[in-house]
Every structure is written in structure tokens, then in C-alpha cells.
Design a protein around this motif. Structure first.
Motif, short mmCIF file in Angstrom:
data_model
loop_
_atom_site.label_atom_id
_atom_site.label_comp_id
_atom_site.label_asym_id
_atom_site.label_seq_id
_atom_site.Cartn_x
_atom_site.Cartn_y
_atom_site.Cartn_z
N VAL A 112 0.86 -1.19 0.00
CA VAL A 112 0.00 0.00 0.00
C VAL A 112 0.89 1.24 0.00
O VAL A 112 1.76 1.39 0.87
N ALA A 195 -6.30 1.18 -1.16
CA ALA A 195 -5.33 0.38 -0.39
C ALA A 195 -5.62 -1.11 -0.54
O ALA A 195 -4.70 -1.93 -0.62
N TYR A 207 -1.11 -16.72 -1.30
CA TYR A 207 -1.93 -17.94 -1.34
C TYR A 207 -1.96 -18.58 -2.72
O TYR A 207 -2.70 -19.53 -2.94
N GLY A 213 -10.91 -11.15 -4.09
CA GLY A 213 -11.81 -10.00 -4.15
C GLY A 213 -12.34 -9.73 -2.76
O GLY A 213 -11.89 -10.34 -1.79
N ARG A 215 -15.95 -8.94 -0.25
CA ARG A 215 -17.39 -8.86 -0.05
C ARG A 215 -17.65 -8.14 1.26
O ARG A 215 -16.92 -8.34 2.22
N LEU B 158 -7.80 -9.33 8.52
CA LEU B 158 -6.60 -9.06 7.73
C LEU B 158 -5.42 -8.95 8.70
O LEU B 158 -5.47 -8.20 9.68
N ILE B 171 -2.15 -15.50 12.89
CA ILE B 171 -3.20 -16.17 12.13
C ILE B 171 -3.69 -17.42 12.88
O ILE B 171 -4.89 -17.71 12.93
N GLY B 181 -8.11 -15.80 9.63
CA GLY B 181 -7.06 -14.80 9.50
C GLY B 181 -6.40 -14.94 8.14
O GLY B 181 -6.15 -16.04 7.67
N ILE B 182 -6.15 -13.81 7.49
CA ILE B 182 -5.57 -13.82 6.15
C ILE B 182 -4.35 -12.91 6.12
O ILE B 182 -4.44 -11.73 6.48
N TYR B 183 -3.22 -13.47 5.70
CA TYR B 183 -2.01 -12.65 5.58
C TYR B 183 -2.24 -11.61 4.48
O TYR B 183 -2.55 -11.95 3.34
N ALA B 184 -2.05 -10.35 4.83
CA ALA B 184 -2.41 -9.27 3.90
C ALA B 184 -1.25 -8.34 3.57
O ALA B 184 -1.45 -7.27 3.01
N GLY B 185 -0.02 -8.77 3.92
CA GLY B 185 1.14 -7.98 3.53
C GLY B 185 1.90 -7.39 4.71
O GLY B 185 1.62 -7.71 5.87
N THR B 186 2.84 -6.53 4.41
CA THR B 186 3.69 -5.94 5.44
C THR B 186 2.92 -4.88 6.25
O THR B 186 1.76 -4.57 5.93
N GLY B 188 2.74 -1.75 6.58
CA GLY B 188 2.10 -0.61 5.92
C GLY B 188 0.76 -0.95 5.29
O GLY B 188 -0.10 -0.08 5.11
N ASN B 189 0.56 -2.23 4.94
CA ASN B 189 -0.72 -2.63 4.34
C ASN B 189 -1.87 -2.59 5.33
O ASN B 189 -3.04 -2.64 4.95
N ALA B 191 -2.90 -0.10 6.53
CA ALA B 191 -3.70 1.06 6.11
C ALA B 191 -5.05 0.63 5.56
O ALA B 191 -6.07 1.29 5.79
N ALA B 192 -5.08 -0.47 4.82
CA ALA B 192 -6.34 -0.93 4.23
C ALA B 192 -7.33 -1.33 5.33
O ALA B 192 -8.50 -0.92 5.30
N ARG B 215 -15.26 -9.90 3.83
CA ARG B 215 -14.78 -11.23 3.48
C ARG B 215 -13.87 -11.09 2.27
O ARG B 215 -14.14 -10.30 1.37
N ILE B 216 -12.79 -11.87 2.27
CA ILE B 216 -11.96 -11.97 1.09
C ILE B 216 -12.47 -13.15 0.27
O ILE B 216 -12.67 -14.24 0.82
N LEU B 225 -1.68 -20.40 5.86
CA LEU B 225 -0.51 -19.62 5.41
C LEU B 225 0.54 -20.54 4.83
O LEU B 225 0.88 -21.54 5.44
#
Lengths: 225, 225
Positions: A112, A195, A207, A213, A215, B158, B171, B181-186, B188-189, B191-192, B215-216, B225
Motif C-alpha cells: 500500500v 489500499a 496464497y 476480491g 465482499r 486481515l 493467524i 485470518g488472512i495474511y495481507a502484507g507488510t 504498511g498494508n 492502512a487498508a 470477506r476476502i 498460510l
């Protein structure tokens, strides 16, 4: 009234813009693909017409595309966002500009990296002034999903903007192409959608999946604004 | 090994922290609720023990809570984030600090107002240095969902952080209390996730629903993971 407005897709020769142009043409809307290169735009348009079996799409340069449209959809890469739109400011007055810009900063697109001020879309609204109604949408929908007309897109569209009526119109357009549009706040809230795109790229990589995406949960099944 | 680590919940007398403390205690983890006021922490702890029918939770002040824990969960309001954690820097060395801080700026909590630098969690990681492994999680899960043990929580978590092993551990903890739990980056991410909370508040208001979530999509049903 679905399908009545002409929609210009600036950057419609790219994957995301091309996917959206295809979806809108397929849903019955007259579509004008805009590009810096009118010939490439015309070529992209004729491919869409061939695919949907109707001559509903044409291609031209960006300025001409805006002139003939009621709704303008911006799908250029972040680096081209301001320079594509700034010369069109006069032509955009009174129109709805749907900005799908995601502030990806290559090469680290899974990180981000929001612009100063926090949102690329809010910055564009500030630049253009209130005469152009900027609405944020489509940042999180994969181009591959859009290109695949045979499958439902398993992703919601967060719709943000300072003009509530324009947001309502955009949600209607989102639904016309078979997606769910959700009002997500004023233009600055677009930061979340912007972001999220990098987060989705990070998730795809981690993954090893082709296209994640989002929801929104907790809404009634068919919620209207 | 589920349930083996002691988890300190700083701000555990609040709704979000209390909900998470309840979930972890219910899942078998020893939980220490931390607060500026040790008596209030003890009171909140005894309510949790009563509710789950086990004496697995105790309350004390924030500094004591950190000392006895392997995992520290920060759930104070944004305005108290830095001032709660800064005096605990030495005690936090080598531990995982799960930061659930959301940069809400009252009164306009439905507007995304990310801090300078873009992420409250990334700023905290920078402040504390690499000796404390900061992991972002839980920003989007409603406290009401957490408090309701009889229902599944329809919201993903996230998980962002610069230390991959710490993210993996978090996670595991998220899954131990029945969420995904979903790994969503470093870092700084984050922020999302931080921005999304204001978006979810905007959605709750607009659609008059009590608690939206996210939901992702596109992940296999039980992805690790």
C-alpha cells in the motif's frame, strides 16, 4: 432507463478498462473507448463488438470520447491519472467521472502506497473542483473477472464520492453490469478501496490464487441505496 | 499447543478488547486484562470468568499484564495508542504485539482519516523498533460479534506485519477463536484494514444495519498460510 447513457472509457484499451467496456456494452450501453491513440481505441472497440455480436462500441481519442458521453470512466494507470484528465477538465463539467484509479507504485505493487492526502480519487476531485462529480469505484474488481462474461464476479464494488446523487447513479451502473455496488462514504473513503487493491495483490501472491476480491457482510441480500 | 500462551489484552475493559479477551479465554487461553485501573481490569476479568465458567482470566495494570504474557494485544482507542505502549517498550521486547488500533478521529468516525505515514500500526512498529514484533489484526471485527459466542463471526481478519513468523502465529490465534485470518502484507498494508473500519461505519449508517464486515473471496475454503 438502463442502457441509455453513453459511457466513455478512458484507458479502455487496457485490461481493466477493456473489461468494463465489455460489460457495459454487453449490458446494452453505448460505449466509447478513449485512448491517446484513436486507432488502437477503434481496434479494441471492434473486438468488443465482435464478442457481444452488436455494434455498440466505438473508439476514438480521449477528448472526443468525453464529448459524446454522459458518464466518463477513468481506467488509466495511476501515473497517467492526472495528465489524462487535466486537459479534459472543461469537457468534463457537469458529468460524472468514475475514477477507478489505484495508486499502485511499481515495482512494489503489493505494498500500500497511498498518495499524499490519502486518496488518489479525493485528490482528483480536489483538482477538478465541484463542477465535475468524481465517484470512486471498481478498484478491487479483477480485469479477468470482468472479461469472463459467463461467470458472476465474486467481488463487491465500494462506491465513494462527495455527491450522493452521483454515487447513487454509479451504484445503478454497477448493478447494470451484474455486480453489487455499495455506498462506502465520501471521496476520501476511497483510500480504503485504493489500499485494498495492493492487499489483494499480496493475498494473490501469498496464497497462490489468481484473483481475490472482497465482499461486505451484514447487508440484506438485495440492498438498495 | 493451542491455548498455551498467556495473552495480555491492553484496553481489555473496552468493548473490542473485552470481546477478544472473552473469545481467547473461551478458547482456553490464559488471559490477563490490562488497564490503567487495575481494579476495573479485575472486575472485567471476573465477568469473563463467570461467563465462560472457568477461572482463566485475571486483571491488573498494563505494565503487569505485559510482564506475564507472551502475546500482547492492544485494543485502546487511537488517541491512547502511543501513550499506552511507549512506557512498555522495554517490557515488550521479544514479544508479539498485536495492534488492533483504528485511527478513528471523532466526531467524523465514518470518514477515513489515516495518520501521516498512512498507517497507525506501521507508525507504531517504527516507533518501537524491530525488537517488538508488531502485527496488525482485528480492526474490522465488530465488538458485538465478538461478544456473541453463539454465532460465527461473518468477517475475515486481515493480518499484516513485517515479521512473517509473527504473522503466522497471529493467524493461528485468530483461527483459535473461530475467525479466519488472512495474511495481507507488510505492516504498511494495515492502512487498508484501518481505513476499512470507517468505511464499515459509513455502510452501517447508510444501510441502517448493526454491523457490516468484510470477506476476502477467491481463497480455497480452508486456506493456511
Amino acid at each position: 432507463m438502463s442502457g441509455s447513457e453513453t459511457i466513455a472509457v478512458l484507458g479502455g484499451t487496457g485490461n481493466e478498462g477493456g473489461g468494463l467496456a465489455l460489460r457495459f456494452a454487453h449490458a446494452g450501453y453505448p460505449v466509447v473507448i478513449g485512448s491517446r491513440d484513436a486507432a488502437r481505441a477503434a481496434e479494441a472497440a471492434s473486438k468488443i463488438n465482435e464478442r457481444i455480436g452488436h455494434s455498440r462500441t466505438r473508439g476514438t481519442d480521449n477528448a472526443q470520447a468525453v464529448t459524446g458521453a454522459q458518464i466518463v470512466l477513468l481506467t488509466v494507470p495511476f501515473a497517467g491519472q492526472v495528465k489524462t484528465v487535466e486537459p479534459l477538465r472543461d469537457a468534463l463539467q457537469g458529468k460524472i467521472l468514475i475514477d477507478a484509479t489505484v495508486p499502485l507504485v511499481p515495482p512494489k505493487v503489493s505494498r500500500v502506497q497511498l498518495p499524499d492526502g490519502g486518496s488518489a480519487v479525493a485528490n482528483l476531485q480536489a483538482l477538478l473542483g465541484g463542477g465535475v462529480r468524481v465517484v470512486s469505484a471498481f478498484q478491487n474488481v479483477s480485469a479477468h473477472h470482468l472479461a469472463d462474461l459467463d461467470h458472476d464476479v465474486d467481488c463487491d464494488v465500494l462506491v465513494c464520492g462527495d455527491d450522493g446523487t452521483a454515487c447513487e447513479k454509479v451504484i445503478e451502473l454497477v448493478e447494470a453490469i451484474g455486480l453489487r455496488g455499495i455506498y462506502a462514504g465520501t471521496a476520501g473513503n476511497s483510500a480504503a478501496a485504493e489500499a485494498l487493491t495492493s492487499v489483494l495483490i499480496a493475498i494473490n501472491r501469498r496464497y497462490k490464487i489468481p484473483r481475490s476480491g472482497i465482499r461486505i457482510t451484514g447487508l440484506p441480500v438485495k440492498e438498495k441505496l
